[in-house]
Design an enzyme around this catalytic site. Structure first.
Site, PDB file in Angstrom:
ATOM      1  N   LYS A  67       8.734  50.688  30.271  1.00  0.00           N
ATOM      2  CA  LYS A  67       8.837  51.657  29.175  1.00  0.00           C
ATOM      3  C   LYS A  67       7.571  51.532  28.317  1.00  0.00           C
ATOM      4  CE  LYS A  67      11.936  53.319  25.563  1.00  0.00           C
ATOM      5  NZ  LYS A  67      10.934  53.377  24.490  1.00  0.00           N
ATOM      6  N   CYS A 120       4.998  40.095 -12.516  1.00  0.00           N
ATOM      7  CA  CYS A 120       4.044  40.001 -13.618  1.00  0.00           C
ATOM      8  C   CYS A 120       4.254  41.236 -14.493  1.00  0.00           C
ATOM      9  CB  CYS A 120       2.619  39.960 -13.077  1.00  0.00           C
ATOM     10  SG  CYS A 120       1.351  40.065 -14.371  1.00  0.00           S
TER      11      CYS A 120
END
Length: 733
Positions: free
Chosen positions: A167, A488
């Site tokens: 595949k 922060c």
């Protein structure tokens, strides 16, 4: 004279076609490159002098001179069905049981590949052992254990043979040939319709412009997979990195993105390859069947692959006929190891019933062929060592720990970093510096640490803990109650500024071409940018002070920034990077509020907009109350960006009464429409588009690679639409 020229041109084309086939398909060049180039130039010169003799299949017509302006949707002559997936052999065995329950009864002479039990010397396929099952012929191709079986029944015990093929991890294509000449190439799309990309398909050298058949049938449909080799993929990403462009995540995404390039010269440069795997003969209107070459229709998948190779296509050399589930398992397990040595990506094995007659008798479910299945490999896991842990700061201030790994090969690429997500995940892993960890690719794309092997931990290894201060600005970080993310909150943090600017310039926001991560880094470091509004104060003279920035490039960037002023208000709002505000939410907000109103209305009023939840409303309200953000809006407005409400007065004549007030959700990639284009069409017809599926959703529009939204819609029984069905619905008065 004209006849002589025509003959000369024909000879040159034949020579070049044979040389290309030998080089790109057989990987066995028959002439030196300089000879090929000389013959090619001769053909170009003759066609330039005699343009009336140019034909579509000429080698000179592979690359178009003019870029396309857009792609158009075309309906496939034969639908491209998806394959059902099996993730282990228990699921594969159940698939076999299912098709056997609906298989037609056996009648002599057992046509269709079904046979009664066989007696020696053919029991068990005639050979035993993995070596014989995976034997190679002189061309290096894996061949079936028994060659030259006596028809109509191949020599195997158990009744049915399977063709196993790797595949390939690429992008599916549908090719149409009329009288042996390539006339159309299309993407898979939704399986019913796709995008017509013939000019791009012609650049793929392993796709013949003309079939290698003396008497080609009127119409041939060929299906296969376009892909990029790993070497080419890495080369493309190196070039993109040098140019400051975003890297492709994997070869599959790179192949799909390449095929959708409007300029075929770009496609040609990227060296796509192609494996053919399916062949259909289609009868033209009024034709008397059958139409295959010489009236000899292929009876098996194996014969079809051989015919494709004869026609001039590359077919995967690692295919194999298997005569039992044990042989399928051997093939699957063999390539689970050996696929690491392949020059391209593969994520499983496709197993097809060999008999074409039995395929036709079994037919299809609503979504899948009953006669084929994809047996997928589990995500590859490999061990490596954590050499360090760094912490990245994103545009929202989120701190993300990243493991710096000893480089290791994983699913076809070199992996040296993996996200550790957040502090909670770190605690779960109990990660120490120097630990040996197991790494895999989530969804075959993003590397992640699965688990730690503490038994291999070095003595005195140090436990890694999240920092208490931001690594970029050294300000204290916080972790809000109920959240896993540490942030922060310093709005002046350089990392937040960089992330915000990159987001502001991104494709779904202001779409400023040429402003990527590296350039933003330079401009922030040079103090040219301290906010998004600073972009609109840049001049070519100021930009020319940056490294590798010439006058022409600087002028091009200034022009791209100026053009972004024309982007709609919803894109500007999305580009501001407000937490939880995506493209859909931005559209909903801009249809209801002018930018000045968002700075004054309450969170409750924002939540009153259909599709906006309390978390989004609170985030928007808080953002607009920050003085620095108010100053940013004022500067953007002065710069000339579009910040007016996009509320439109509906025109009853334009609205589809059936859709008025109906709620839609879009999921997956549509064949021809971009998501914002589909959304605009729905809204103009009176419908609403939201980002999540609920019991209030009326329709879910499904494209390729649809995810969890499709599953939820199916569980709720919501009506599903393809792009074609959506357009049909929108066209109703």
């Amino acid at each position: 004279m004209a006849a002589e020229i025509q003959q000369q041109i024909q000879q040159l084309r034949q020579q070049l076609q044979q040389a290309s086939y030998a080089y790109y398909v057989l990987d066995a060049p028959i002439i030196p490159d300089e000879v090929y180039d000389r013959l090619y130039r001769q053909l170009q010169e003759l066609e330039s002098d005699y343009p009336e003799l140019i034909t579509a299949e000429s080698p000179t017509q592979r690359v178009g001179e003019q870029p396309a302006t857009q792609f158009f949707s075309v309906k496939h002559n034969i639908p491209l069905y998806s394959l059902e997936n099996a993730f282990n052999f228990e699921e594969f065995a159940k698939w076999q049981e299912r098709w056997q329950r609906v298989a037609p009864p056996l009648t002599p002479p057992y046509q269709g590949g079904i046979a009664p039990p066989l007696t020696p010397p053919y029991q068990g396929g005639g050979q035993d052992g993995i070596t014989s099952r995976l034997s190679n012929d002189e061309n290096g191709e894996i061949t079936p254990p028994v060659v030259g079986a006596v028809p109509p029944c191949p020599p195997w015990q158990g009744g049915v043979s399977y063709v196993c093929e790797l595949k390939i991890d690429g992008s599916a294509l549908a090719l149409t040939y009329k009288n042996g000449v390539l006339v159309r190439g299309a993407t898979r799309g939704d399986g019913v319709s796709g995008e017509e990309i013939t000019q791009n398909v012609k650049t793929i050298r392993s796709i013949p412009l003309k079939l290698n058949l003396d008497n080609p049938p009127p119409i041939v449909e060929v299906r296969g997979e376009a892909f990029l080799s790993l070497a080419v993929f890495e080369e493309i990403n190196r070039e993109r990195e040098k140019a400051g462009e975003q890297l492709f995540a994997n070869p599959r995404n790179a192949a799909a993105g390449t095929l959708r390039q409007l300029d075929s010269k770009v496609v040609d440069k990227r060296k796509l390859d192609f494996f053919a795997y399916t062949l259909h003969f289609q009868e033209p209107v009024g034709a008397v069947p059958p139409c295959p070459p010489s009236g000899n229709e292929q009876k098996t998948q194996w014969e079809s692959l051989e015919l494709l190779r004869t026609m001039g296509f590359k077919v995967n050399p690692n295919r194999k006929i298997c005569y039992s589930l044990d042989e399928v398992r051997d093939y699957y397990e063999y390539w689970d190891t050996e696929r690491r040595n392949l020059p391209y990506m593969t994520d499983g094995v496709v197993v097809k019933i060999n008999s074409v007659l039995l395929q036709k008798q079994l037919g299809f479910t609503q979504r899948f062929p009953r006669w084929a299945i994809a047996l997928k490999y589990p995500a590859q896991e490999v061990p490596t060592i954590v050499e360090a842990v760094t912490v990245q700061v994103g545009r929202t201030g989120a701190l993300t720990p990243v493991a710096e790994l000893k480089p290791v090969q994983l699913a076809g690429t070199t992996v040296s970093r993996a996200s550790l997500h957040n502090g909670d995940r770190l605690s779960e892993l109990n990660l120490h510096l120097g630990d040996t960890v197991i790494v895999r690719k989530a969804g075959e794309i993003i590397p992640e640490v699965v688990r730690v092997l503490p038994e291999l931990r070095p003595q005195n290894a140090q436990l890694f803990q999240m920092p208490s201060c931001c690594p970029e600005c050294a300000q204290p970080v916080v972790r809000e109650k109920g959240e896993a993310v540490t942030r922060c909150i310093n709005t002046s943090c350089p990392a937040i500024l960089r992330g915000s600017l990159i987001h502001f310039c991104s494709r779904d926001a202001l779409d400023i071409n040429g402003v990527g991560e590296k350039l933003v880094q330079q401009m922030v470091d040079s103090n040219l940018l301290n906010s998004a509004a600073d972009l609109y104060d840049l001049t070519s003279e100021r930009l020319m002070g940056l490294e590798r920035m010439g006058k022409k490039l600087a002028e091009k960037l200034v022009s791209a920034i100026a053009q972004s002023k024309n982007q709609p208000y919803s894109r500007v709002l999305y580009g501001l990077g407000i937490r939880h505000v995506g493209t859909v939410n931005a559209q909903l907000l801009t249809e209801r509020f002018a930018v000045e109103e968002l700075a004054t209305v309450s969170a409750a009023a924002i939540e009153g907009v259909y599709g906006i939840g309390p978390e989004i409303a609170q985030s928007v309200s808080q953002w607009f109350r920050v003085p620095a953000n108010q100053s940013l809006i004022a500067r953007l407005k002065t710069a000339g960006l579009q910040l007016q409400s996009e509320v439109k007065t509906p025109n009853p004549a334009d609205q589809n009464l059936e859709l008025a007030g109906k709620t839609f959700v879009l999921t997956g990639t549509l064949p021809t429409l971009k998501r914002d284009e589909a959304k605009d069409l729905i809204q103009k017809a009176g419908g609403k588009v939201t980002n999540s599926v609920s019991a209030k959703t009326d329709y879910v529009v499904v494209g390729e690679d649809a995810g969890s939204k499709l599953e939820k819609a199916q569980s709720l029984g919501i009506e599903l639409l393809s792009e074609a069905e959506l357009l049909e619905l929108l066209s109703k008065p």
